[in-house]
Design an enzyme around this catalytic site. Structure first.
Site, PDB file in Angstrom:
ATOM      1  CB  SER A 143      12.998  -1.835   1.294  1.00 18.76           C
ATOM      2  OG  SER A 143      12.800  -2.624   1.170  1.00 18.76           O
ATOM      3  CG  ASP A 298       8.409  -2.634  -1.095  1.00 18.66           C
ATOM      4  OD1 ASP A 298       8.016  -3.163  -2.528  1.00 18.66           O
ATOM      5  OD2 ASP A 298       8.868  -3.321  -0.632  1.00 18.66           O
ATOM      6  CG  ASP A 300      11.812  -0.973  -2.519  1.00 14.57           C
ATOM      7  OD1 ASP A 300      11.131  -1.445  -2.155  1.00 14.57           O
ATOM      8  OD2 ASP A 300      13.260  -1.535  -3.129  1.00 14.57           O
ATOM      9  CG  ASP A 302      11.830  -4.605  -3.543  1.00 19.35           C
ATOM     10  OD1 ASP A 302      11.089  -4.588  -2.662  1.00 19.35           O
ATOM     11  OD2 ASP A 302      12.937  -4.154  -2.887  1.00 19.35           O
TER      12      ASP A 302
END
Length: 567
Positions: A143, A298, A300, A302
């Site tokens: 993340s 960000d 990833d 999400d």
């Protein structure tokens, strides 16, 4: 030390690991940190520093986790069907390697692996699990953590991150394994050639973009916007630019230093759109481009953060503020268009702002609160679907910059978030307003709810002990006042008890190590150890009659937070 010596004696097939182990041979504390425990597997899967050791992310810990997942899936495959797992990765270092190693272990255990051939957002993994009718999913990502981290998010067949029950079951399987002797694998290329592993085709990617576009709010082009966008060297660029093109946003400048995937994140050591430092390159570019909005996703993809052009100054908006704005915008537009469903529902978390309550009341929206973690919001979407009323769902959001306005996935989605934020900015621009103007109108109407987050890091084995000691102390010694305000109610989500005065009521949410204190002035403070990082988070919510009064309350509460933890 025994485990360290064992790793040294084994012929490791990643030469970097042996070299790394030898480099710390005279550092007992470093050896202890690498081997004092196994990297914990929970509802967030695995997350840790990349490196050698049982408490690190490497091919051996990834293989062992995947073997545990395979054993769990095979054990519960009572129908004897061909099982399958979808796999994705973002731009993190060793992401491609860990994805292929996961596929190789699954293939050796008779489970078909579907892999995205390119880096993709986490929500695209959630989508693929359901679209391809898989039994589980794996997303290799850490993340928004710093570059030294990687991680391994596990998903159930519903596209949600695994629940406590499934996580516990997988963990039990993992713990029963020897990291070297008990893991089955075949070469990845062999798995691919035999059809035991297969790359996910463009059809699934297109279906994902179509699904996001399907929950567009405006129904007309948002072509009056000018944007600066940064994917923060992550996985968002392709999908975000495609969806913005679909809704008519053409004038986009991508931050050049952060445009391409790079797991070292050279211009933002902490690639988190919640913090100003990560957005600095974008903010610098805004000075010359002068867009309406800076958009940042960000690694990833999400989470999405924004900065708004307010008379030439770029104002960063919080996740709570954007969540409030989105709920009001969606409700207002659907009401204007005559598409508001009967008995609408919005879902947020216990640590998110209470300001949504007033908006919900005005539009007749039911607010459902869940524990932190978007899987719980996903559960509520699934519940509405099972009741035959998926149309009731309007929005799910977390204060940590996660949003979802449709049920096509079961995780927060910055592709969708980018789309609806841009539609909202376009809508208000037509009215001669910025998003800062819009939130100020809502503050005037519903009160000045200001929020802040305090992070307290606790590294290593001693840090974990310190965190546990602090939570145990607070659990048995609830404060009578915080920041000069009397505590009028406290909630212990681990014990499932809410106390107000002499009255105790049961909390019906799943158990979680979270403590909440409500104050006499309408403010609240929540203490929660992070599920993915060695830190305690304290969420502050201050409510005042003016912005200045709210800011003053938050400042007092920030000071009190440190005192509360005894630091």
């Amino acid at each position: 030390m025994t485990e360290y010596e064992r790793w040294l004696s084994v012929e490791l097939d990643d030469p970097d690991l042996k070299e790394e182990l030898l480099s710390v041979k005279d550092q007992p504390e470093e050896i202890n940190d690498r081997f004092y425990r196994d990297l914990a597997f929970g509802t967030g899967g695995l997350r840790g520093v990349i490196g050698a050791g049982t408490n690190r992310m490497n091919v051996y810990t990834v293989r062992k986790a995947t073997q545990g997942l395979a054993n769990y899936l095979n054990k519960h495959n009572t129908e004897g069907k061909l099982l399958s797992v979808a796999i994705a990765h973002d731009s993190r270092n060793k992401g491609v390697l860990f994805s292929k190693e996961s596929a190789a272990v699954l293939a050796a255990n008779g489970i078909k692996a579907y892999l995205y051939p390119q880096l993709m957002p986490t929500p695209a993994l959630s989508f693929a699990v359901r679209h391809l009718h898989c039994d589980a999913g794996i997303c290799v990502t850490a993340s928004h953590n710093p570059a030294k981290y990687n991680g391994y998010k596990a998903y159930g067949n519903d596209g949600c991150q695994v629940t406590e029950g499934m996580a516990d079951g997988i963990m039990a399987e993992i713990e029963a394994l020897d990291i070297f002797a008990d893991v089955k694998k075949i070469p990845f290329e062999e798995a691919l050639a035999s059809g035991k592993a297969e790359y996910i085709g463009e059809e699934t990617v297109n279906a994902f973009i179509d699904a996001v576009y399907g929950v567009s709010i405006l129904g007309k082009p948002a072509d009056n916007l000018k944007l600066v966008y940064t994917p923060l060297n992550g996985s968002g660029k392709m999908c975000v630019l495609r969806i913005l093109d679909r809704i008519g946003v053409k004038n986009i400048t991508v931050v050049p230093e952060q445009s391409e995937p790079d797991g070292n994140f050279p211009t933002c050591p902490y690639p988190n759109p919640e913090i100003r430092e990560a957005l600095q390159k974008g903010l610098d570019l805004c000075k010359t481009v002068k867009p309406d909005l800076l958009l940042a996703t960000d690694p990833d993809c999400d989470r999405v953060g924004i900065a708004v052009n307010q008379h030439g100054e770029y104002v960063l908006m919080t996740g709570n503020e954007v969540g409030i704005l989105l709920l009001n915008f969606i409700a207002q537009c659907k009401t204007e268009l005559g598409t508001m469903p009967k008995d609408p529902v919005a879902v947020t978390t216990i640590v998110s702002t209470d300001m949504v309550n007033g908006i919900a009341k005005d539009y007749g929206i039911e607010i459902r609160r869940t524990l932190t973690g978007f899987k719980y919001i996903g559960d509520q979407i699934a519940l509405l679907e099972s009741e035959g009323h998926p149309e009731r769902y309007l929005l799910g959001f977390e204060e940590s910059y996660g949003y979802l306005s449709g049920g096509y996935v079961r995780d927060k989605d910055a592709v969708d978030g980018s789309m609806i934020i841009c539609e909202m900015a376009s809508y208000y621009k037509e009215k001669g307003m910025t998003l800062v103007d819009a939130i100020n109108v809502l503050y005037e109407k519903y009160g000045y709810y200001k929020n802040a987050l305090c992070n307290f890091a606790f590294e290593g084995e001693d840090g974990m002990k310190k965190m546990n000691s602090i939570m145990d102390h607070l659990r048995h010694n609830a404060p009578a006042e915080i920041a000069g305000f009397k505590v009028v109610g406290d909630s212990d989500y681990q014990l499932s008890v809410r106390t107000e005065g002499a009255e105790k009521t049961e909390i019906t949410l799943p158990k979680s190590n979270v403590l909440e204190y409500r104050l006499e002035n309408g403010s609240k403070l929540i203490v929660r150890p992070s599920g993915t990082e060695p830190k305690i988070k304290i969420y502050l919510s201050g409510k005042g009659k003016t912005a200045a009064e709210s800011d003053e309350i938050i400042a007092k509460m920030e000071k009190a937070a440190t005192e509360l933890l005894g630091l």
